[in-house]
Design a protein around this motif. Sequence first.
Motif: not given
Ligand code: PLP
Length: 464
Positions: A313, A315-316, A208, A211, A183, A258, A289, A286, A254
């Motif tokens: 993403s 990832s999470k 976060w 940005y 992401g 976060n 989450y 974004d 976001n």
């Molecule tokens: N967006 C936010 C708000 C995040 O907190 C994070 C990672 O902590 C990401 C994106 C990054 O995600 P990715 O691992 O998909 O790059």
Amino acid sequence: MDALREEVRSVTIEIMRLVGKRLSLVRRIGERKLRKGLPVENLEVERRLRKMVSEKCEAYGVSLSFGLRLLNLLIEEGKRIQKEALEKALEEKGGLSSPYAVFARARQIERSGRSLIHLEVGEPDFGPPEKVKEAVADALNRGYAHYTEPAGIPQLREKIAINISQRFKTDVSPDQVMVTVGGRYAVFLCIASTLLPGDEALIFEPIWPAYANCVREVGGRPVTIPTDLENGWEPNMDLLLEKINKSTKIIILNNPNNPTGKILEEPVLKQIVDVAREKNLLVLSDEVYSNFAFKPFKSILEFPECKIVYVSSFSKAFGMTGFRIGYAISDIETVRGMTRLQKLCLTSVPEFIQHAALAALDCPEEAGEYAKTVRKRMSLVCSALRKLPLSYYDPDGGLYVFPKIRDGKMNGEDFAERLLTEEGVCVTPGAAFGESYGYFFRMSVCQPKDFLLEAVKRMEELLG
Ligand code: PLP
């Protein structure tokens, strides 16, 4: 012609001389701010400068848009110089030069053999689903180890389009989807392909930090809009309108947030989208989450009235942080611009990783279990924290709690440092998420429940 060129040369040199003079004045102001303990940013001073330059642009035959972008570049360079001096002075005093210094100290402590509880990272402790691991091995055995289409393999773009269309009751086509390296890279691609140097991006804080860093990296100017705990982290629409000017190009959201865990409700999203449509701004949302939402969640994709870039993403949601795969959804033209940049920088996401993502989309049960685990941990942590002298918003979603240390006993950096060195627990100081959050800290719930409860107990010992 030669005479005119000569004149252009000498005017350019004169501009450089004046820029040098401006920077040296800015440096001197920075020294005074440092002595008086004043913040680097002064929005009122910036506002007056902007007004003055706007008035002069026409008289000097400079377009307003170019004049303001040029001014923003000068302001940002001045702030960079003042911040550098501030950080250097802090370092010399032996303090933490940035919130990230806590992590460097954590690594140092671990090297000496002491084990720590890590609550500073947003990395789920659950790994990828078994089917995803098998898919990686299978993809490699079948020779899927090549370059692919820069926007991603067609079957993955199609599957994401179907998945997202069903989830948010919208109609996304595969060519509106691009697969990215996490992401994070989708965020960068969106910002880099939207902003010109000097353009402005509106960002609600706390948030976060990537940005604002991306915006600065491409020569843009992050313009922050604070939100506060006392008002449930609700964005203030009047402030949003106040900050929009001719240089504004993008609003960054976001959701869930976060570090606060705030989910924006439908009427708020609608208002933001209305403003964006009216002022012709892009909304970058974004939503990495969104799988961890503890109340009804609306995506920006459900508000197609303005230009949007949606980011998500693997990832999470699927415990796949190390796979580095995410995606963006937008209009075809914007996707094309972002794809061009991804192709330029890295050709494509690795082919076998894209096959792993295809398999992940067949694992909604596992993702649902992960989400349930996070929700249970979150409610456990929030009830344990209630006994401590902390104020916080019960997260609507996400992986974090963002408490404020009551009574100004300690600021977030001192707390994080003492919690680390005295109690062996690592959290992130609030200042990492915006200048106004010095008395906050962020803790993630990405550890097993016993670790989380033990960490809260140790916080209690420190806070008394
Ligand atoms: N967006 C936010 C708000 C995040 O907190 C994070 C990672 O902590 C990401 C994106 C990054 O995600 P990715 O691992 O998909 O790059």
